[in-house]
Design an enzyme around this catalytic site. Structure first.
Site, PDB file in Angstrom:
ATOM      1  N   HIS A 118       5.673  -3.491  24.244  1.00 30.33           N
ATOM      2  CA  HIS A 118       4.716  -2.720  23.417  1.00 30.33           C
ATOM      3  C   HIS A 118       5.194  -1.283  23.197  1.00 30.33           C
ATOM      4  CE1 HIS A 118       1.894  -5.985  24.526  1.00 30.33           C
ATOM      5  NE2 HIS A 118       2.435  -5.839  25.719  1.00 30.33           N
TER       6      HIS A 118
ATOM      7  N   SER B 148      20.279  17.800   6.315  1.00 31.31           N
ATOM      8  CA  SER B 148      19.211  18.003   5.350  1.00 31.31           C
ATOM      9  C   SER B 148      19.574  19.193   4.481  1.00 31.31           C
ATOM     10  CB  SER B 148      17.894  18.259   6.091  1.00 31.31           C
ATOM     11  OG  SER B 148      17.042  19.058   5.304  1.00 31.31           O
TER      12      SER B 148
ATOM     13  N   LYS C  73      18.823  19.658  11.122  1.00 28.29           N
ATOM     14  CA  LYS C  73      18.632  18.206  11.141  1.00 28.29           C
ATOM     15  C   LYS C  73      19.938  17.412  11.238  1.00 28.29           C
ATOM     16  CE  LYS C  73      15.470  16.043  10.032  1.00 28.29           C
ATOM     17  NZ  LYS C  73      14.131  15.537   9.803  1.00 28.29           N
TER      18      LYS C  73
ATOM     19  N   GLU D 139      18.801   3.733   8.868  1.00 34.06           N
ATOM     20  CA  GLU D 139      17.610   3.508   8.032  1.00 34.06           C
ATOM     21  C   GLU D 139      17.932   2.602   6.852  1.00 34.06           C
ATOM     22  OE1 GLU D 139      15.418   7.766   8.858  1.00 34.06           O
ATOM     23  OE2 GLU D 139      17.076   7.694   7.474  1.00 34.06           O
TER      24      GLU D 139
END
Ligand code: ARG
Length: 457
Positions: free
Chosen positions: A153, A275, A281, A288
């Protein structure tokens, strides 16, 4: 090529919707291979002359050379790869070229070409998975005893070793490989060539000969099935889809692990993006995009399945779209594999952050309960209850790890708990103790690493 009965040219949009050459030009090798086998068979059966066959064979070889050299002009007017190659052949060798299309149709031709392509691509995808497995095993080898939280979980459950976690994916990719290879073997069973348009042909062709020449076990036993079926492509797409689902779960973990909140891992510069506005970043874009590719490949399967399931026998032009979907799925898969291998080969793990997270949330509570059962012969339900009370006192005392709670606090709940019991509650001892076959103990992980290395050798 089929202009005999037509007086007018097709509308521009008719040609646009109908032409597939931009997509199916990728089948040129298979198309030439299939045509060569077909012509050889026609000559052996006395359907065309030996001289015509010789001209066809060398003409096709020259066309292959032209395509390889980038000199071949693909034309939309000629619709697809089959008509493009056939027209060029006739241009080069004259009359003999026009005899090649005897006893076959584009319907059995495309089914054969496409099947050969899918079989080869499936084996290549399986090889790619093998390469990813090797990268994962190498990382598992150097991190066999690094400790991280194991989750259920997404809540810290029990400590596990990083090597163990990485090897879980190696097992998944092994099944994916086997499925891909299995589907390719299944596809190699029957050769569609010689099914002709749908009903077979009246020429005395030898389908066993062409099937054999193209590496199939036998000719398709039913000509309608031969031209109408695409389950070989569906199986490949389903298998690819499952494999990239596994890759997507790994990608998801990379996204989580490289976030500042987890800080378990850092991707190398070559596999991170910045970024344009936030200078601090480091984004895991490749991971992704693998998640997104997984969604698209699943959709490619669903789309082809939907195309096929409404078609009455035998061939219908809907089937032409099978190639767009299949090529896109295999391309997305290959690129995802390359990116995943690049990330895995160069990722750095943060040992301290993983260990710290592994101990949080009293992750060794089960070890204490197991000790109570083993040493005090306490029933497990009671041990669970006693351990629960100790966890609560650790919480109240603000102690982060069970192993750091003073012995007196354990004994206040259960006086028979010893120092030796307390010493078992570190995350190191916890993973060491889980040495059942397939368990997380570093010793077991190293054995599995060795087993995989033998498999790869
Ligand atoms: N380009 C076609 C395809 O990919 C080849 C078969 C065409 N057959 C036909 N009867 N129009 O499906």
């Amino acid at each position: 090529m089929w202009g005999g009965r037509f007086a007018a040219q097709p509308a521009d949009a008719m040609q646009a919707i109908n032409a597939s050459i931009d997509v199916d030009k990728r089948l040129w090798r298979e198309d030439i291979e299939g045509s060569k086998a077909h012509a050889d068979m026609l000559a052996a059966q006395g359907i065309i002359t030996k001289e015509d066959n010789a001209a066809i064979q060398s003409g096709l070889d020259q066309i292959a050379a032209e395509i390889l050299a980038g000199e071949f002009v693909f034309s939309k007017e000629l619709e697809d790869i089959h008509l493009n190659i056939e027209a060029r052949l006739t241009e080069r060798i004259g009359e003999a070229g026009k005899r090649l299309h005897t006893g076959r149709s584009r319907n059995d031709q495309v089914a054969t070409d496409f099947k050969l392509w899918v079989m080869r691509a499936s084996r290549e995808a399986a090889d790619g998975l093998r390469a990813l497995q090797k990268s994962l095993v190498a990382q598992a080898d150097s991190h066999a005893d690094w400790i991280m939280p194991g989750f259920t979980h997404l809540q810290t459950a029990q400590p596990v070793t990083l090597g163990h976690h990485l090897l879980a994916y190696v097992s998944m990719f092994e099944r994916d490989r086997v499925r891909l290879i299995g589907a390719a073997l299944e596809a190699a069973w029957e050769c569609p060539l010689g099914s002709a348009a749908l009903a077979g042909t009246s020429y005395p062709i030898d389908r066993h000969r062409t099937a054999d020449a193209l590496g199939f076990h036998a000719p398709a036993a039913n000509s309608l099935d031969g031209v109408a079926s695409r389950d070989f492509a569906l199986a490949a797409l389903a298998n690819l889809s499952i494999a990239i689902t596994h890759m997507s779960r790994l990608a998801e973990e990379i996204v989580l692990w490289t976030s500042p909140q987890f800080a378990f891992a850092t991707l190398s510069d070559s596999w991170s993006t910045g970024s344009s506005i936030m200078p601090q970043k480091r984004n895991p874009d490749a991971a992704e995009l693998i998640r997104a590719k997984a969604a698209r490949i699943g959709a490619d399967f669903a789309a082809l399945n939907a195309i096929v399931q409404k078609l009455p026998l035998a061939y219908a032009k809907d089937l032409q779209e099978d190639k767009t979907l299949t090529f896109s799925a295999f391309d997305g898969f290959a690129l995802s594999l390359t990116a995943m291998i690049g990330m895995i080969d160069t990722v750095r793990f943060n040992r301290a952050a993983m260990r710290e997270a592994a101990a949080r949330g009293y992750s060794t509570a089960t070890d204490l309960a197991d000790w109570l059962v083993r040493e005090l012969k306490m029933p497990f339900r009671e041990a669970h209850e006693v351990t629960g009370r100790i966890v609560r006192s650790a919480e109240q005392a603000g102690v982060r790890e069970l192993a750091l709670l003073p012995l007196s606090e354990f004994q206040a709940v259960e006086p028979r708990i010893t120092e030796a019991a307390q010493a078992l509650l570190t995350v190191e001892k916890s993973v060491e103790s889980r040495d059942s076959y397939g368990g997380t103990a570093p010793q077991r992980v190293r054995e599995q690493v060795e087993r995989w290395k033998e498999t790869f050798a």
